[in-house]
Every structure is written in C-alpha cells, then in structure tokens.
Design an enzyme around this catalytic site. Structure first.
Site, short mmCIF file in Angstrom:
data_model
loop_
_atom_site.label_atom_id
_atom_site.label_comp_id
_atom_site.label_asym_id
_atom_site.label_seq_id
_atom_site.Cartn_x
_atom_site.Cartn_y
_atom_site.Cartn_z
N ASP A 117 0.87 -1.17 0.00
CA ASP A 117 0.00 0.00 0.00
C ASP A 117 0.91 1.22 0.00
O ASP A 117 1.76 1.36 0.89
CB ASP A 117 -0.89 -0.01 1.25
CG ASP A 117 -1.96 1.07 1.22
OD1 ASP A 117 -1.67 2.19 0.75
OD2 ASP A 117 -3.09 0.81 1.68
N TYR A 212 -10.96 14.26 -5.77
CA TYR A 212 -10.10 13.66 -6.79
C TYR A 212 -9.40 14.75 -7.61
O TYR A 212 -8.18 14.71 -7.81
CB TYR A 212 -10.91 12.76 -7.72
CG TYR A 212 -10.11 12.19 -8.87
CD1 TYR A 212 -9.32 11.06 -8.69
CD2 TYR A 212 -10.14 12.78 -10.13
CE1 TYR A 212 -8.58 10.53 -9.74
CE2 TYR A 212 -9.40 12.27 -11.19
CZ TYR A 212 -8.62 11.14 -10.99
OH TYR A 212 -7.89 10.63 -12.04
N LYS A 216 -5.33 15.56 -7.92
CA LYS A 216 -4.54 15.56 -9.15
C LYS A 216 -3.85 16.91 -9.38
O LYS A 216 -2.75 16.97 -9.93
CB LYS A 216 -5.41 15.17 -10.34
CG LYS A 216 -5.84 13.70 -10.31
CD LYS A 216 -4.63 12.77 -10.23
CE LYS A 216 -5.01 11.30 -10.25
NZ LYS A 216 -3.82 10.41 -10.18
N THR A 247 -11.97 2.37 -19.75
CA THR A 247 -11.53 1.28 -18.87
C THR A 247 -12.76 0.52 -18.39
O THR A 247 -13.91 0.91 -18.68
CB THR A 247 -10.77 1.83 -17.65
OG1 THR A 247 -11.67 2.65 -16.88
CG2 THR A 247 -9.57 2.66 -18.07
#
Length: 308
Positions: A117, A212, A216, A247
């Site tokens: 991790d 998120y 980034k 994906t």
C-alpha cells in the site's frame, strides 16, 4: 559486365559487412545489398534515445489498467520492471501474468510483482530499497497508483477525503521519495513520472469529484517542486495528465449514467475517448533520454479537452 571486389582490398570490418549475403554479380544489385545490409547493421541505433535497455523502472499501480499497459511498453523498450500494487498476487490467468510471461519468453526482460500500500511509508521504503539492492540501481518511476470517488462536495466525509488525498498525493509523494533516495544514495541520475490528470487543470463538467480533482492538482504541483529540489542530482520529475480513458470503470459508469457516453467524447477536439494503449509512447518518452532536458513539466494528453 559482372564485377567483383578483391578480397584483399577489404578491411576486416568490410569483409564482415559483405559476408552475408554474398556479393551480388552486378553493380546495381551490389549497391542495393550494401544499403540493405548497412540498414540492418545500423537498426539498433535508430532512435536510440527512446531505448530503455537494461534500465530498472518501478511502477506503482502496475498490476492492471493504464499502469500495466505502460509496464508492457517499458518492457518492449528494454526495461526491467518492478510493479507495485495493493492487490493480491495476480492470478496465473491474469493480464499481469500474460505480460510477465511475455517479458521473459519474448522480450528478454522480466517483470516482478510486489504487494504494498503506497500509504505505508516504511514498507514502501523497504521494498524499493530491496529492489535497488538486488538490481544495483533504479533508473525510473511511474507513480500510477490512485483511486477515484464521485461524491458531491456537500456529502463528502473527512475520512473519504483523507483516503483520497492519502493515496493520490501522499502515496505518490512517498513513492517518489523512496525511489529518489535510492538514486541519490547511488549518485545516479533518473526520471520520475507522476500520473496526474487533466482534472488537475480543469474542473470536469458533469463529473462530481472535488477531492479527486484537488488531489490531481496536487500531483502536478508536487512534480514541479520535486523537480526543483532533485534537479541538482540529475533526477528529472514530470507529470503525465491523461484525459478520459476507456476502462472497465468507465464502462460500468456509462451503464449507470448513459448520457456520459456521448457527453464525454463531445467535450474534446477529437470527439472520442482515449484508450490505455495511447499512453504507452508518453511513458517511454518521459522515462527515456528522448526527454533528457524536460523536467518540472506536465505532459497533458487529453484530445484537446483543456484547449478550448
């Protein structure tokens, strides 16, 4: 009229050059054979700045998806790859196993898996240190480990936000730190690539992921700051920012929200989504000598999404 070159007039190198195929019987045929053989001889030097032959590269998030696709590209370019991921050891019939098998049977290289991790700084340091000790070097990194969560800002919990930033920013930071420590310890130059996103530059219309996008943006700024600190050691640090990628995750998302299937492609200049394979060349470029004077930069590959 047939012509022949006297053997005594040739140097040892020239004799080796013309040994196969035999010298043709006419000047024109001889000339063609000369250039064809010379091309074959020089082919290994063509675009050699893109070669990663015998370089050791670590890829976090390398067990699947874009990370695995990039790993295969690096193997094809000659690199030895060590993939880090938090998933259990990949199954024998997995895509990872296919790529690992291809590395040894076809590409003359190897790919090794390490479960970790990226938020575990101690374990990460031990694994990266072990790789460097075994290989005698580490030449590059692709920090691709990351998670996504779509939740309205008013509903986000502190725990979810901490997890997002912990994996996407701190995890990337600690991975880069572990690799850079080994490079500096060995007085070795290298290239680090941090996977960002076009979402680090713009807010995605219709995509509700504030944490998120913030993470980034943090990756892009992190890359610039690490480049500034480690440049004196010959370590280059850049970020790579993909656009929307097809994906398994986006496929399931389109099932839940069908309108995004057309809205997302319409948001860029090419009117389509990208595929993981379209980032192979970017990975090789950023890790190789082809980008030797590039650091502190963000390579955005988004189909023109942010250029409107």
């Amino acid at each position: 009229m047939a012509s022949r070159i006297p053997t005594r007039a040739l140097t040892a190198g020239s004799r080796a050059l013309f040994a196969r195929p035999p010298a043709p019987s006419t000047p024109i045929a001889f000339s063609r054979a000369f250039h064809q053989t010379k091309t074959q001889r020089d082919r290994s030097n063509l675009l050699r700045e893109f070669s990663l032959k015998d370089r050791v590269v670590v890829i976090s998030g390398g067990a699947r998806g874009v990370g695995l696709t990039q790993a295969e590209a690096l193997l094809e370019a000659g690199a030895v790859v060590h993939a880090l991921d938090r998933l259990p050891v990949p199954a024998k019939d997995s895509d990872f196993s296919r790529v690992a098998q291809r590395a040894t049977s076809e590409l003359g290289s190897r790919m090794t898996y390490h479960r970790v991790d990226v938020r575990d700084q101690k374990a990460l340091g031990e694994i990266v240190g072990g790789i460097a000790e075994k290989e005698g070097r580490i030449d590059g990194l692709i920090a691709a480990a990351g998670i996504q969560q779509e939740t309205p800002a008013l509903e986000y919990t502190a725990e979810d936000s901490d997890k997002m930033l912990g994996v996407n920013v701190t995890g990337v930071f600690m991975t880069a730190q572990a690799v850079a420590r080994e490079m500096i310890k060995r007085k070795q130059k290298g290239s680090l690539v941090l996977i960002g996103s076009m979402s680090g530059t713009v807010a995605n219309r219709g995509l509700i992921c504030p944490a998120y996008n913030a993470s980034k943006a943090g990756v892009l700024q992190l890359a610039r700051n690490l480049a500034a600190e480690w440049g004196e050691h010959g370590i280059r640090v850049n970020s790579l920012s993909p656009g929307y990628i097809v994906t398994a995750m986006t496929d399931s998302l389109f099932e839940a929200i069908p309108e995004r299937r057309t809205a997302w492609p319409d948001a860029n200049m090419l009117k389509r989504l990208s595929y993981p394979e379209e980032y192979r060349g970017a990975a090789v470029f950023l890790l190789s000598d082809a980008s030797s004077f590039m650091t502190g930069a963000d390579l955005r590959v988004d189909g023109g999404h942010c250029a409107w």
